[in-house]
Design a protein around this motif. Structure first.
Motif, PDB file in Angstrom:
ATOM      1  N   GLN A  68       0.867  -1.226  -0.178  1.00  0.00           N
ATOM      2  CA  GLN A  68      -0.044   0.117   0.152  1.00  0.00           C
ATOM      3  C   GLN A  68       0.941   1.355  -0.015  1.00  0.00           C
ATOM      4  O   GLN A  68       0.352   2.337  -0.633  1.00  0.00           O
ATOM      5  N   HIS A  69       1.935   1.201   0.466  1.00  0.00           N
ATOM      6  CA  HIS A  69       2.783   2.311   0.627  1.00  0.00           C
ATOM      7  C   HIS A  69       4.216   2.077  -0.316  1.00  0.00           C
ATOM      8  O   HIS A  69       5.131   2.915  -0.120  1.00  0.00           O
ATOM      9  N   SER A  70       3.915   1.331  -1.245  1.00  0.00           N
ATOM     10  CA  SER A  70       5.061   1.179  -2.359  1.00  0.00           C
ATOM     11  C   SER A  70       6.309   0.788  -1.900  1.00  0.00           C
ATOM     12  O   SER A  70       7.520   1.368  -2.369  1.00  0.00           O
ATOM     13  N   CYS A  71       6.373  -0.094  -0.823  1.00  0.00           N
ATOM     14  CA  CYS A  71       7.553  -0.560  -0.247  1.00  0.00           C
ATOM     15  C   CYS A  71       7.586  -1.944  -0.875  1.00  0.00           C
ATOM     16  O   CYS A  71       6.679  -2.676  -1.065  1.00  0.00           O
ATOM     17  N   ARG A  72       9.013  -2.358  -0.837  1.00  0.00           N
ATOM     18  CA  ARG A  72       9.276  -3.857  -1.128  1.00  0.00           C
ATOM     19  C   ARG A  72       9.484  -4.753   0.049  1.00  0.00           C
ATOM     20  O   ARG A  72       9.790  -4.086   1.107  1.00  0.00           O
ATOM     21  N   PHE A  73       8.801  -5.961   0.013  1.00  0.00           N
ATOM     22  CA  PHE A  73       8.738  -6.667   1.157  1.00  0.00           C
ATOM     23  C   PHE A  73       9.404  -8.007   0.752  1.00  0.00           C
ATOM     24  O   PHE A  73       9.088  -8.744  -0.329  1.00  0.00           O
ATOM     25  N   VAL A  74      10.424  -8.319   1.340  1.00  0.00           N
ATOM     26  CA  VAL A  74      11.495  -9.288   0.920  1.00  0.00           C
ATOM     27  C   VAL A  74      11.691 -10.392   2.183  1.00  0.00           C
ATOM     28  O   VAL A  74      11.955  -9.922   3.211  1.00  0.00           O
ATOM     29  N   LEU A  75      11.851 -11.520   1.743  1.00  0.00           N
ATOM     30  CA  LEU A  75      12.164 -12.638   2.815  1.00  0.00           C
ATOM     31  C   LEU A  75      13.400 -13.259   2.570  1.00  0.00           C
ATOM     32  O   LEU A  75      13.702 -13.493   1.301  1.00  0.00           O
ATOM     33  N   CYS A  76      14.467 -13.298   3.414  1.00  0.00           N
ATOM     34  CA  CYS A  76      15.566 -14.115   3.118  1.00  0.00           C
ATOM     35  C   CYS A  76      15.842 -15.189   4.177  1.00  0.00           C
ATOM     36  O   CYS A  76      15.469 -15.105   5.304  1.00  0.00           O
ATOM     37  N   ASN A  77      16.883 -15.947   3.679  1.00  0.00           N
ATOM     38  CA  ASN A  77      17.671 -17.050   4.723  1.00  0.00           C
ATOM     39  C   ASN A  77      16.507 -17.819   5.208  1.00  0.00           C
ATOM     40  O   ASN A  77      16.554 -18.400   6.441  1.00  0.00           O
ATOM     41  N   LEU A  78      15.652 -18.371   4.417  1.00  0.00           N
ATOM     42  CA  LEU A  78      14.514 -19.335   4.863  1.00  0.00           C
ATOM     43  C   LEU A  78      15.132 -20.686   5.294  1.00  0.00           C
ATOM     44  O   LEU A  78      15.842 -21.249   4.516  1.00  0.00           O
ATOM     45  N   GLN A  79      14.738 -20.957   6.348  1.00  0.00           N
ATOM     46  CA  GLN A  79      14.952 -22.552   6.594  1.00  0.00           C
ATOM     47  C   GLN A  79      14.025 -23.359   5.963  1.00  0.00           C
ATOM     48  O   GLN A  79      12.924 -23.120   5.729  1.00  0.00           O
ATOM     49  N   ALA A  80      14.391 -24.618   5.742  1.00  0.00           N
ATOM     50  CA  ALA A  80      13.337 -25.671   5.064  1.00  0.00           C
ATOM     51  C   ALA A  80      12.106 -25.878   5.802  1.00  0.00           C
ATOM     52  O   ALA A  80      11.198 -25.758   4.986  1.00  0.00           O
ATOM     53  N   PRO A  81      11.896 -25.840   7.016  1.00  0.00           N
ATOM     54  CA  PRO A  81      10.481 -26.001   7.515  1.00  0.00           C
ATOM     55  C   PRO A  81       9.767 -24.643   7.125  1.00  0.00           C
ATOM     56  O   PRO A  81       8.535 -24.824   6.865  1.00  0.00           O
ATOM     57  N   VAL A  82      10.374 -23.391   7.227  1.00  0.00           N
ATOM     58  CA  VAL A  82       9.639 -22.410   7.045  1.00  0.00           C
ATOM     59  C   VAL A  82       9.427 -22.418   5.460  1.00  0.00           C
ATOM     60  O   VAL A  82       8.314 -21.792   4.929  1.00  0.00           O
ATOM     61  N   ARG A  83      10.327 -22.690   4.533  1.00  0.00           N
ATOM     62  CA  ARG A  83      10.152 -22.542   3.088  1.00  0.00           C
ATOM     63  C   ARG A  83       9.025 -23.729   2.879  1.00  0.00           C
ATOM     64  O   ARG A  83       8.070 -23.215   2.038  1.00  0.00           O
ATOM     65  N   LEU A  84       8.861 -24.701   3.377  1.00  0.00           N
ATOM     66  CA  LEU A  84       7.966 -25.709   3.058  1.00  0.00           C
ATOM     67  C   LEU A  84       6.547 -25.217   3.224  1.00  0.00           C
ATOM     68  O   LEU A  84       5.568 -25.117   2.586  1.00  0.00           O
ATOM     69  N   ILE A  85       6.429 -24.589   4.540  1.00  0.00           N
ATOM     70  CA  ILE A  85       5.035 -23.903   4.869  1.00  0.00           C
ATOM     71  C   ILE A  85       4.690 -22.637   3.693  1.00  0.00           C
ATOM     72  O   ILE A  85       3.292 -22.875   3.269  1.00  0.00           O
ATOM     73  N   LEU A  86       5.681 -22.125   3.298  1.00  0.00           N
ATOM     74  CA  LEU A  86       5.592 -21.136   2.354  1.00  0.00           C
ATOM     75  C   LEU A  86       4.880 -21.774   0.800  1.00  0.00           C
ATOM     76  O   LEU A  86       4.159 -21.142   0.257  1.00  0.00           O
ATOM     77  N   GLU A  87       5.663 -22.874   0.639  1.00  0.00           N
ATOM     78  CA  GLU A  87       5.248 -23.427  -0.430  1.00  0.00           C
ATOM     79  C   GLU A  87       3.864 -24.170  -0.616  1.00  0.00           C
ATOM     80  O   GLU A  87       3.351 -24.158  -1.533  1.00  0.00           O
TER      81      GLU A  87
END
Length: 120
Positions: A68-87
């Motif tokens: 809403q405020h034209s900001c980038r929203f970035v995730l980094c250094n994901l561990q396998a369990p968190v990456r799986l949840i996002l997938e």
């Protein structure tokens, strides 16, 4: 927190577990940010080995606020369990995800990193 520079990075260092209390803390941290156009909100998941729906809700709400405020929203250094949840939730196709913090800026023509503000 009052960001001054364009392309300023707001870095969120996340705890080892984002459950109900961690999700609430993340929501509070995001609420304290005063968004400015062209900010980059970076969520460092290097220490996060668990995240439940409370964490997902906090991230989705933060994503909406950033967009809403034209900001980038970035995730980094994901561990396998968190990456799986996002997938599984297909949020990996919504969020910008990078392997490392440095990778976020590798595409940039400039070798200088933007100003960094660590969210408290």
């Amino acid at each position: 927190m009052s960001p001054a520079a364009e392309n300023q990075v707001i870095l969120f260092e996340l705890p080892g577990s984002i459950d109900l209390s961690g999700g609430n803390l993340l929501t509070e941290e995001i609420a304290r940010i005063i968004p400015a156009k062209n900010q980059i909100w970076v969520f460092n998941f290097a220490s996060v080995n668990f995240m439940d729906s409370s964490g997902l809700v906090a991230l989705v709400n933060g994503y909406k606020k950033a967009r809403q405020h034209s900001c980038r929203f970035v995730l980094c250094n994901l561990q396998a369990p968190v990456r799986l949840i996002l997938e599984v939730t297909q949020l990996d196709s919504v969020f910008e995800i990078y392997d490392t913090y440095e990778d976020i800026f590798a595409e940039s023509a400039s070798s200088a990193l933007p100003d960094l503000v660590v969210a408290s």
